[in-house]
Design a protein around this motif. Structure first.
Motif, short mmCIF file in Angstrom:
data_model
loop_
_atom_site.label_atom_id
_atom_site.label_comp_id
_atom_site.label_asym_id
_atom_site.label_seq_id
_atom_site.Cartn_x
_atom_site.Cartn_y
_atom_site.Cartn_z
N ARG A 27 0.83 -1.21 0.00
CA ARG A 27 0.00 0.00 0.00
C ARG A 27 0.86 1.27 0.00
O ARG A 27 0.47 2.30 -0.54
CB ARG A 27 -0.96 0.01 1.19
CG ARG A 27 -1.99 -1.11 1.16
CD ARG A 27 -2.73 -1.24 -0.16
NE ARG A 27 -3.73 -0.24 -0.31
CZ ARG A 27 -4.50 -0.07 -1.38
NH1 ARG A 27 -4.36 -0.88 -2.40
NH2 ARG A 27 -5.39 0.88 -1.44
N THR A 28 2.05 1.19 0.57
CA THR A 28 2.98 2.31 0.51
C THR A 28 3.43 2.53 -0.93
O THR A 28 3.44 3.67 -1.43
CB THR A 28 4.19 2.07 1.42
OG1 THR A 28 3.73 1.97 2.78
CG2 THR A 28 5.21 3.19 1.31
N LEU A 29 3.79 1.46 -1.62
CA LEU A 29 4.17 1.56 -3.02
C LEU A 29 3.00 2.07 -3.87
O LEU A 29 3.18 2.89 -4.78
CB LEU A 29 4.67 0.21 -3.53
CG LEU A 29 5.98 -0.28 -2.90
CD1 LEU A 29 6.26 -1.72 -3.32
CD2 LEU A 29 7.13 0.64 -3.25
N PHE A 30 1.81 1.59 -3.56
CA PHE A 30 0.60 2.08 -4.23
C PHE A 30 0.47 3.59 -4.04
O PHE A 30 0.20 4.33 -4.99
CB PHE A 30 -0.62 1.36 -3.66
CG PHE A 30 -1.94 1.96 -4.05
CD1 PHE A 30 -2.54 1.63 -5.24
CD2 PHE A 30 -2.58 2.87 -3.21
CE1 PHE A 30 -3.76 2.19 -5.61
CE2 PHE A 30 -3.79 3.43 -3.56
CZ PHE A 30 -4.38 3.09 -4.76
N GLY A 31 0.65 4.05 -2.81
CA GLY A 31 0.52 5.48 -2.52
C GLY A 31 1.54 6.33 -3.24
O GLY A 31 1.23 7.44 -3.71
N ILE A 32 2.75 5.83 -3.36
CA ILE A 32 3.79 6.57 -4.09
C ILE A 32 3.40 6.70 -5.57
O ILE A 32 3.48 7.78 -6.15
CB ILE A 32 5.16 5.88 -3.93
CG1 ILE A 32 5.65 6.03 -2.48
CG2 ILE A 32 6.19 6.45 -4.90
CD1 ILE A 32 6.83 5.16 -2.12
N ALA A 33 2.97 5.60 -6.16
CA ALA A 33 2.55 5.65 -7.57
C ALA A 33 1.32 6.53 -7.75
O ALA A 33 1.23 7.29 -8.71
CB ALA A 33 2.29 4.24 -8.09
N MET A 34 0.37 6.44 -6.83
CA MET A 34 -0.84 7.28 -6.91
C MET A 34 -0.47 8.76 -6.79
O MET A 34 -1.02 9.60 -7.50
CB MET A 34 -1.82 6.87 -5.82
CG MET A 34 -3.09 7.69 -5.81
SD MET A 34 -4.08 7.51 -7.28
CE MET A 34 -5.02 6.09 -6.83
N GLY A 35 0.45 9.05 -5.89
CA GLY A 35 0.89 10.44 -5.74
C GLY A 35 1.55 10.97 -7.00
O GLY A 35 1.39 12.13 -7.37
N GLY A 36 2.29 10.10 -7.69
CA GLY A 36 2.89 10.50 -8.96
C GLY A 36 1.84 10.83 -10.00
O GLY A 36 1.96 11.80 -10.75
#
Length: 166
Positions: A27-36
């Motif tokens: 979910r942290t990796l998901f959040g980084i990609a979503m933020g991008g």
């Protein structure tokens, strides 16, 4: 397009998390990609809107949060009893289908297109202004924590014991 694909992949993979730690990492990796994606999408939108309408359009973009919460609530009501929490998380992969539309229907940014060759090397610029870059990253991280700390339900989430079944 890469951001959309990445957050869709991480959303889908989150449904297979074998432990709470694995779920947090995914979910942290998901959040980084979503933020991008948020930054790129907002920039592209603001570049193509006439300056006098940017305030209104920016407000409409900010309505994405409550609209997303509403859609998530509807999806929960419709699908949770049959697909469970893992399936609900996997629904986050659906936006990957948007990549087909983005690739065919969204033109390259008009601001980016004409002057692409004149741009400098991003790494060289960051290296020459590393203190400012570091300050910007720390400042935006703090802003993000302030924003999401008041919106997200992490304290509630941590109290709920999730069952990780095989």
């Amino acid at each position: 397009m890469l951001d959309v694909l990445l957050y869709s992949i991480f959303a889908f993979a989150s449904g297979f998390a074998p432990s709470l730690t694995a779920l947090f990492v995914l979910r942290t990796l998901f959040g980084i990609a979503m933020g991008g994606e948020w930054g790129v999408g907002a920039s592209l939108t603001m570049e193509t809107i006439p300056p006098k309408s940017r305030g209104l359009v920016s407000g409409i973009l900010q309505c994405g949060y409550p609209t997303g919460f509403l859609l998530a609530s509807v999806a929960y009501g419709l699908f949770y009893p049959t697909i469970g929490w893992r399936g609900m998380i996997m629904l986050g992969a659906v936006p990957a289908l948007l990549v087909l539309y983005i690739r065919r229907g969204v033109p390259e940014s008009p601001v980016w297109k004409p002057d692409r060759s004149a741009r400098g090397n991003t790494f060289a610029v960051v290296k020459s202004h590393w203190r400012l870059a570091l300050y910007s990253v720390v400042l935006m991280t703090a802003f993000n924590f302030f924003s999401h700390g008041t919106q997200d339900l992490y304290p509630t989430f941590l109290r709920v014991q999730m069952k990780f079944d095989p």
